[in-house]
Write an enzyme that holds these catalytic residues in place. Sequence first.
Site, mmCIF file in Angstrom:
data_model
loop_
_atom_site.group_PDB
_atom_site.id
_atom_site.type_symbol
_atom_site.label_atom_id
_atom_site.label_comp_id
_atom_site.label_asym_id
_atom_site.label_seq_id
_atom_site.Cartn_x
_atom_site.Cartn_y
_atom_site.Cartn_z
ATOM 1 N N GLU A 139 13.175 20.974 54.072
ATOM 2 C CA GLU A 139 11.954 20.799 54.472
ATOM 3 C C GLU A 139 11.038 21.832 55.156
ATOM 4 O OE1 GLU A 139 11.886 17.226 56.898
ATOM 5 O OE2 GLU A 139 9.937 17.384 57.488
ATOM 6 N N LYS A 150 22.273 10.627 54.943
ATOM 7 C CA LYS A 150 21.604 11.724 54.980
ATOM 8 C C LYS A 150 22.239 12.477 56.628
ATOM 9 C CE LYS A 150 17.221 12.744 55.356
ATOM 10 N NZ LYS A 150 17.189 13.521 56.610
ATOM 11 N N ASP A 155 14.950 8.151 58.909
ATOM 12 C CA ASP A 155 14.297 7.976 60.439
ATOM 13 C C ASP A 155 12.914 8.242 60.790
ATOM 14 O OD1 ASP A 155 14.414 10.874 60.490
ATOM 15 O OD2 ASP A 155 15.856 10.880 62.267
ATOM 16 N N SER A 156 12.470 8.851 59.802
ATOM 17 C CA SER A 156 10.666 8.779 60.048
ATOM 18 C C SER A 156 10.255 7.463 60.283
ATOM 19 C CB SER A 156 10.177 9.358 58.562
ATOM 20 O OG SER A 156 10.641 8.665 57.564
HETATM 21 O O1 KIV Z 1 13.256 10.705 57.877
HETATM 22 C C1 KIV Z 1 12.511 11.090 56.687
HETATM 23 O O2 KIV Z 1 11.741 10.295 56.165
HETATM 24 C C2 KIV Z 1 13.158 12.255 56.173
HETATM 25 C C3 KIV Z 1 12.389 12.809 54.957
HETATM 26 C C4 KIV Z 1 11.184 13.294 55.419
HETATM 27 C C5 KIV Z 1 13.110 13.885 54.168
HETATM 28 O O3 KIV Z 1 14.091 13.054 56.631
#
Ligand code: KIV
Length: 297
Positions: free
Chosen positions: A199, A130, A61-62
């Site tokens: 993280e 995730k 979700d980044s």
């Molecule tokens: O959203 C994301 O990209 C993440 C990673 C940084 C693990 O959760």
Amino acid sequence: MSVAPHAGNGKVTVPDILSRKSPPANESRQTHGKITCLTAYDYPTARLLDEAGVDILLVGDSLGMVVLGYENTLPVTMEEMLHHTRAVRRGTRRALVVADMPYGSFHTELSESLRNAVRFVKEAGAEAVKVEGGERRLELISRLVEAEIPVMGHIGLTPQSLNALGGFRVQGRTVEAAEQLLRDARAVEAAGAFSVVLESVPRELAARITQQVRIPTIGIGAGPDCDGQVLVIHDLLGFTQGSVPRFARRYANLAETIARAAGEFCDDVRSGRFPSDEESFHLPAETRDRVLARLRP
Ligand code: KIV
């Protein structure tokens, strides 16, 4: 929507990832080395990363921050995540595709959370989801696993907890916080997750958690002793706008490459150097004169 390619021919599966857990220091079990994971949000990037041999493509979700220009990950919607997961699915043959459940998609009713996770598998071809959060997600993770959806946990700095945490900071620095993180990791494992992202966790604590759980740990800002590493692809490529965390090693400078290419294009157009005659189409010799005569001003 096409589903994930079949296992075999080097296809990375959830059992493969589980089998890549590093053996304890006193055992010499053969492994395929550390797990590699990068974020991907679109078809061409997924293809390139897949062909480069990355084990897991995480549609994180980044994407809200690095692709959609949001200030943080909280506004990202299910529809946005599904759209990008489908694109990554289409570009991926070998890697395991994991979709991040966005904020709000698993925070209300359990039944709605399950429905949202099922959408990632059924409508977008994700092979796992995730979920951010540790002990608090025990029931959710068990229910997803019962519903045949493999789950990657995510503990430590969980960006969806931004308002509760009050900012992005390294987690687990006090005795209590470190103990809580170990409990979180154990809860995620007990619930049936096949791996857990750590993280922004001190290296020593990440190493200890890695020793104490049987599922692979995948670190981001958690030091070198995790079973694998994940980075946001835009950070790795030097394509992130604004500051990047200190753990994000930059392997390229795409921002500079793109800015230079766009600047040269503007210069060439304004000076008449682009397009050249070779970059233009021509009328066929046999019709040229007639066409031009007909179109005479
Ligand atoms: O959203 C994301 O990209 C993440 C990673 C940084 C693990 O959760």
